[in-house]
Design a protein around this motif. Structure first.
Motif, PDB file in Angstrom:
ATOM      1  N   TYR A   1      -4.431   8.574   1.760  1.00  0.00           N
ATOM      2  CA  TYR A   1      -5.284   7.506   2.282  1.00  0.00           C
ATOM      3  C   TYR A   1      -4.608   6.140   2.169  1.00  0.00           C
ATOM      4  O   TYR A   1      -4.707   5.328   3.086  1.00  0.00           O
ATOM      5  CB  TYR A   1      -6.626   7.482   1.563  1.00  0.00           C
ATOM      6  CG  TYR A   1      -7.445   8.734   1.766  1.00  0.00           C
ATOM      7  CD1 TYR A   1      -7.465   9.396   2.986  1.00  0.00           C
ATOM      8  CD2 TYR A   1      -8.193   9.262   0.738  1.00  0.00           C
ATOM      9  CE1 TYR A   1      -8.210  10.538   3.174  1.00  0.00           C
ATOM     10  CE2 TYR A   1      -8.947  10.421   0.919  1.00  0.00           C
ATOM     11  CZ  TYR A   1      -8.948  11.048   2.137  1.00  0.00           C
ATOM     12  OH  TYR A   1      -9.682  12.189   2.327  1.00  0.00           O
ATOM     13  N   LEU A   2      -3.923   5.896   1.063  1.00  0.00           N
ATOM     14  CA  LEU A   2      -3.194   4.631   0.927  1.00  0.00           C
ATOM     15  C   LEU A   2      -2.078   4.523   1.956  1.00  0.00           C
ATOM     16  O   LEU A   2      -1.834   3.458   2.520  1.00  0.00           O
ATOM     17  CB  LEU A   2      -2.618   4.496  -0.484  1.00  0.00           C
ATOM     18  CG  LEU A   2      -3.559   3.991  -1.558  1.00  0.00           C
ATOM     19  CD1 LEU A   2      -2.918   4.114  -2.939  1.00  0.00           C
ATOM     20  CD2 LEU A   2      -3.935   2.551  -1.293  1.00  0.00           C
ATOM     21  N   THR A   3      -1.393   5.630   2.205  1.00  0.00           N
ATOM     22  CA  THR A   3      -0.321   5.624   3.186  1.00  0.00           C
ATOM     23  C   THR A   3      -0.862   5.391   4.590  1.00  0.00           C
ATOM     24  O   THR A   3      -0.279   4.633   5.372  1.00  0.00           O
ATOM     25  CB  THR A   3       0.453   6.950   3.136  1.00  0.00           C
ATOM     26  OG1 THR A   3       0.900   7.171   1.807  1.00  0.00           O
ATOM     27  CG2 THR A   3       1.649   6.925   4.061  1.00  0.00           C
TER      28      THR A   3
ATOM     29  N   MET B   1       0.830  -1.209   0.000  1.00  0.00           N
ATOM     30  CA  MET B   1       0.000   0.000   0.000  1.00  0.00           C
ATOM     31  C   MET B   1       0.863   1.258   0.000  1.00  0.00           C
ATOM     32  O   MET B   1       0.543   2.242  -0.671  1.00  0.00           O
ATOM     33  CB  MET B   1      -0.943  -0.013   1.187  1.00  0.00           C
ATOM     34  CG  MET B   1      -1.985  -1.101   1.074  1.00  0.00           C
ATOM     35  SD  MET B   1      -3.066  -1.124   2.478  1.00  0.00           S
ATOM     36  CE  MET B   1      -4.463  -0.306   1.761  1.00  0.00           C
TER      37      MET B   1
ATOM     38  N   GLY C   1      -1.759   1.789   4.876  1.00  0.00           N
ATOM     39  CA  GLY C   1      -0.520   1.020   5.012  1.00  0.00           C
ATOM     40  C   GLY C   1       0.073   1.150   6.410  1.00  0.00           C
ATOM     41  O   GLY C   1       0.626   0.192   6.949  1.00  0.00           O
TER      42      GLY C   1
ATOM     43  N   LEU D   1       2.245   1.565  -3.516  1.00  0.00           N
ATOM     44  CA  LEU D   1       1.186   2.022  -4.415  1.00  0.00           C
ATOM     45  C   LEU D   1       0.896   3.507  -4.243  1.00  0.00           C
ATOM     46  O   LEU D   1       0.605   4.212  -5.209  1.00  0.00           O
ATOM     47  CB  LEU D   1      -0.094   1.224  -4.190  1.00  0.00           C
ATOM     48  CG  LEU D   1      -0.141  -0.163  -4.811  1.00  0.00           C
ATOM     49  CD1 LEU D   1      -1.431  -0.859  -4.398  1.00  0.00           C
ATOM     50  CD2 LEU D   1      -0.031  -0.092  -6.301  1.00  0.00           C
ATOM     51  N   ALA D   2       0.981   3.998  -3.014  1.00  0.00           N
ATOM     52  CA  ALA D   2       0.772   5.426  -2.776  1.00  0.00           C
ATOM     53  C   ALA D   2       1.849   6.258  -3.465  1.00  0.00           C
ATOM     54  O   ALA D   2       1.617   7.417  -3.801  1.00  0.00           O
ATOM     55  CB  ALA D   2       0.771   5.721  -1.284  1.00  0.00           C
TER      56      ALA D   2
ATOM     57  N   ALA E   1      -3.121   9.282  -2.272  1.00  0.00           N
ATOM     58  CA  ALA E   1      -1.853   8.750  -1.772  1.00  0.00           C
ATOM     59  C   ALA E   1      -1.805   8.819  -0.253  1.00  0.00           C
ATOM     60  O   ALA E   1      -1.259   7.931   0.409  1.00  0.00           O
ATOM     61  CB  ALA E   1      -0.690   9.518  -2.376  1.00  0.00           C
TER      62      ALA E   1
END
Length: 115
Positions: free
Chosen positions: A89-91, A12, A94, A15-16, A87
């Motif tokens: 939210y993904l971070t 994740m 993660g 991906l961010a 990014a």
């Protein structure tokens, strides 16, 4: 199980950083917080005596400060428009998974009589 959770958390984070709409590597700096997060707890466990409970309290305070900083960094970067909110939210997701992994390691592989 811990390896799978760690892999999902790091995926994740990557991906961010690497999705075509984001293309900024700033969120990857939270990995530094993952590396320094267990250090205060490990130092307190190593140097602990029977009558000193303040060392444990201080190490938990430092560890929680590091964890809060790792959640605050992507939010500050998104508010300052360095990274996109997606990014961020993904971070953050993660981060949650990575810290669940660290917590699982300390509860799973730590002996109860060392505290």
């Amino acid at each position: 199980m811990l390896a799978m959770l760690g892999s999902i958390g790091m995926t994740m984070i990557i991906l961010a950083c690497a999705l075509p709409s984001y293309k900024v590597w700033w969120p990857f700096f939270v990995v530094l917080f993952y590396l320094i997060c267990p250090i205060p707890t490990l130092i307190a466990k190593r140097n602990q005596s029977d009558d000193d409970n303040s060392r444990i309290t201080n190490s938990m305070f430092a560890t929680i400060g590091i964890i809060i900083s790792s959640f605050a960094l992507p939010i500050v970067l998104a508010r300052s428009m360095v990274i996109h909110w997606g990014a961020c939210y993904l971070t953050l997701a993660g981060n949650v998974i990575a810290y669940i992994t660290v917590l699982g390691y300390f509860f799973g592989y730590d002996s109860a009589d060392s505290w």
